[in-house]
Design a protein around this motif. Structure first.
Motif, mmCIF file in Angstrom:
data_model
loop_
_atom_site.group_PDB
_atom_site.id
_atom_site.type_symbol
_atom_site.label_atom_id
_atom_site.label_comp_id
_atom_site.label_asym_id
_atom_site.label_seq_id
_atom_site.Cartn_x
_atom_site.Cartn_y
_atom_site.Cartn_z
ATOM 1 N N UNK A 1 0.331 -2.296 4.607
ATOM 2 C CA UNK A 1 -0.667 -1.836 5.308
ATOM 3 C C UNK A 1 -1.077 -1.432 5.979
ATOM 4 N N UNK A 2 -0.294 0.025 7.030
ATOM 5 C CA UNK A 2 -1.042 0.295 8.035
ATOM 6 C C UNK A 2 -1.539 2.213 6.913
ATOM 7 N N UNK A 3 -1.154 1.936 5.933
ATOM 8 C CA UNK A 3 -1.542 3.119 4.704
ATOM 9 C C UNK A 3 -2.520 2.822 4.116
ATOM 10 N N UNK A 4 -2.339 0.928 3.466
ATOM 11 C CA UNK A 4 -2.932 0.889 2.402
ATOM 12 C C UNK A 4 -4.459 0.136 2.689
ATOM 13 N N UNK A 5 -4.677 -0.026 3.657
ATOM 14 C CA UNK A 5 -6.107 -0.678 4.942
ATOM 15 C C UNK A 5 -6.911 0.410 4.506
ATOM 16 N N UNK A 6 -6.517 1.769 4.803
ATOM 17 C CA UNK A 6 -7.437 2.926 4.899
ATOM 18 C C UNK A 6 -8.003 3.256 3.902
ATOM 19 N N UNK A 7 -7.246 2.631 2.512
ATOM 20 C CA UNK A 7 -8.263 3.063 1.838
ATOM 21 C C UNK A 7 -8.898 1.481 0.781
ATOM 22 N N UNK A 8 -10.108 2.120 -0.290
ATOM 23 C CA UNK A 8 -10.711 1.199 -0.732
ATOM 24 C C UNK A 8 -10.415 0.661 -2.364
ATOM 25 N N UNK A 9 -10.789 -0.049 -2.570
ATOM 26 C CA UNK A 9 -10.759 -0.525 -4.384
ATOM 27 C C UNK A 9 -10.064 -0.057 -5.345
ATOM 28 N N UNK A 10 -9.700 0.492 -6.636
ATOM 29 C CA UNK A 10 -9.355 0.851 -6.944
ATOM 30 C C UNK A 10 -7.317 1.614 -5.962
ATOM 31 N N UNK A 11 -7.859 2.760 -5.411
ATOM 32 C CA UNK A 11 -7.136 3.246 -4.421
ATOM 33 C C UNK A 11 -6.022 2.135 -4.207
ATOM 34 N N UNK A 12 -6.560 1.452 -3.549
ATOM 35 C CA UNK A 12 -5.674 0.569 -2.624
ATOM 36 C C UNK A 12 -5.425 -0.481 -3.527
ATOM 37 N N UNK A 13 -5.351 -0.837 -4.764
ATOM 38 C CA UNK A 13 -4.481 -1.253 -5.618
ATOM 39 C C UNK A 13 -3.813 -0.780 -5.756
ATOM 40 N N UNK A 14 -3.954 0.712 -6.189
ATOM 41 C CA UNK A 14 -2.902 2.010 -7.231
ATOM 42 C C UNK A 14 -1.991 1.564 -5.723
ATOM 43 N N UNK A 15 -2.187 1.915 -4.590
ATOM 44 C CA UNK A 15 -1.574 2.198 -3.789
ATOM 45 C C UNK A 15 0.000 1.412 -3.141
ATOM 46 N N UNK A 16 -1.443 -0.281 -3.532
ATOM 47 C CA UNK A 16 -0.218 -1.852 -3.294
ATOM 48 C C UNK A 16 0.395 -1.090 -4.630
ATOM 49 N N UNK A 17 0.414 -1.262 -5.794
ATOM 50 C CA UNK A 17 1.957 -1.518 -6.741
ATOM 51 C C UNK A 17 2.666 -0.282 -6.987
ATOM 52 N N UNK A 18 1.833 0.632 -6.131
ATOM 53 C CA UNK A 18 2.625 2.194 -6.278
ATOM 54 C C UNK A 18 4.141 1.779 -5.559
ATOM 55 N N UNK A 19 3.962 0.654 -4.250
ATOM 56 C CA UNK A 19 4.968 0.944 -2.796
ATOM 57 C C UNK A 19 5.450 -0.705 -4.096
ATOM 58 N N UNK A 20 4.666 -1.314 -4.648
ATOM 59 C CA UNK A 20 5.358 -2.471 -5.649
ATOM 60 C C UNK A 20 6.736 -1.840 -6.054
ATOM 61 N N UNK A 21 6.317 -1.399 -6.787
ATOM 62 C CA UNK A 21 7.721 -0.570 -8.445
ATOM 63 C C UNK A 21 8.293 -0.150 -7.407
ATOM 64 N N UNK A 22 8.407 0.964 -6.036
ATOM 65 C CA UNK A 22 8.828 1.697 -5.316
ATOM 66 C C UNK A 22 10.495 0.554 -4.745
ATOM 67 N N UNK A 23 9.991 -0.861 -4.103
ATOM 68 C CA UNK A 23 10.511 -1.637 -4.118
ATOM 69 C C UNK A 23 11.331 -2.686 -5.377
ATOM 70 N N UNK A 24 10.767 -2.622 -6.246
ATOM 71 C CA UNK A 24 11.314 -2.880 -7.597
ATOM 72 C C UNK A 24 12.650 -2.126 -7.612
ATOM 73 N N UNK A 25 12.296 -0.652 -7.574
ATOM 74 C CA UNK A 25 13.465 0.360 -7.904
ATOM 75 C C UNK A 25 14.466 0.047 -7.157
#
Length: 352
Positions: A109-133
């Protein structure tokens, strides 16, 4: 609002919530549901409520909440396997998983909450994919694609007692509503936690914290000018949301006795979006109604239809098109419109 009126409404909400949770598994049985699914719905609803805090009250669409849900499950399982194989303690497993999810949410969240809209959604998706890997590749710890299975069943220590939540309630025939013994202590425990989360979320969203979140969502620039730190409030909401989702994932893992790799997959993140939108964003009951309805339909449709995903998708599309406020949101708006119309008619009749 009068304080006595507010406390009365809170008490009424708590009473009705407790009554609904107590009756739910029996009413569920009458429509071909089963107690195990009722328990799963109660558990997953905790995560959906946390997700709704972020989407409904903060206006942030996360597409990475599976990292908290699955992460909580893996942490709880690993604590039982590695740290307390001889004396599995459910409280410690849940606490450790929730703390881990909270820390992860703060870091992301320290990184993600600085973004808005689709950019926030994509960043959380990217982190989730990293955790999955990471989970998929950490074979020695997570068992890779096979997930974690057959870990010790955690007991619930309360005073001198260690309670096995797999035990059933006493037998009592209830006709078309099943038998009291169908209910395991797991449902009682999950329902109590869900009750606490629902009551706590109601208080949180109606507090100054909740009002500030709504103000930031509606007009961030004005909120900042007033003196509120928008990023700090969004980060706090993100952390609370992640904590609740991690708690839910840990509960589900301990209840099932396994953690599949799917728990951290993108489909799980999408499920929270569907549950919340179908039930109604920015409502207290919406996340629970949406979770219960979709999980019930999935269980029923998957057993009867090969293409049940297509039907589920059609239902989701229908809700978006015809009930954009969700089931609960639409009912609330309809009730409010009728009440306003009744007041207008009453006022008109008095003036005559």
């Amino acid at each position: 609002m009068n304080p006595s009126t507010g406390s009365g409404q809170a008490a009424r909400f708590a009473l009705l919530t407790a009554l609904g949770l107590a009756l739910f598994p029996f009413a569920f049985h009458a429509i071909d549901g089963y107690a195990g699914l009722a328990t799963q719905i109660a558990i997953v609803s905790i995560a959906t409520i946390g997700f709704n805090l972020l989407l409904g009250y903060t206006g942030l669409l996360s597409y990475g909440h599976a990292m908290f849900y699955g992460g909580g499950g893996y942490v709880a399982a690993l604590l039982l396997i590695r740290a307390m194989p001889q004396h599995p303690n459910l409280w410690l497993a849940l606490l450790g998983a929730t703390l881990a999810a909270t820390i992860l949410a703060l870091l992301v969240g320290a990184l993600a909450v600085r973004l808005y809209g689709i950019y926030f959604a994509l960043l959380t998706l990217a982190f989730a994919q990293m955790i999955f890997f990471i989970v998929e590749q950490s074979q020695d710890w997570t068992n890779g694609d096979d997930g974690l299975q057959n870990f010790p069943a955690a007991l619930l220590p309360i005073g001198p007692y260690a309670i096995d939540l797999g035990a059933a309630l006493p037998a009592l025939p209830l006709g078309p509503f099943g038998n009291l013994s169908d209910i395991k202590l797991w449902y009682v425990f999950a329902a109590l936690l869900l009750f606490g989360v629902m009551v706590g979320m109601r208080a949180l969203t109606r507090s100054q914290f909740g009002e500030v979140l709504t103000a930031i969502r509606e007009n961030e620039e004005r909120s900042v000018l007033i003196g509120f730190n928008a990023s700090a409030y969004r980060l706090a909401a993100f952390a609370i949301s992640g904590a609740l989702t991690g708690l839910s994932g840990a509960l589900r893992a301990l209840y099932d006795g396994s953690v599949p790799i799917d728990a951290v997959a993108i489909d799980r993140s999408g499920s929270f979006v569907i549950y919340t939108i179908v039930g109604g964003v920015q409502t207290l009951l919406g996340p629970v109604i949406g979770t219960g309805l979709i999980m019930y339909l999935e269980a029923v449709l998957s057993a009867k239809f090969e293409y049940w995903r297509l039907i589920e998708g059609a239902i989701f599309v229908a809700v978006i098109v015809f009930l954009p406020a969700g089931i609960v949101g639409t009912l609330q708006k309809t009730a409010a419109a009728r009440a306003q119309k009744s007041r207008a008619l009453l006022s008109e009749s008095i003036s005559k």
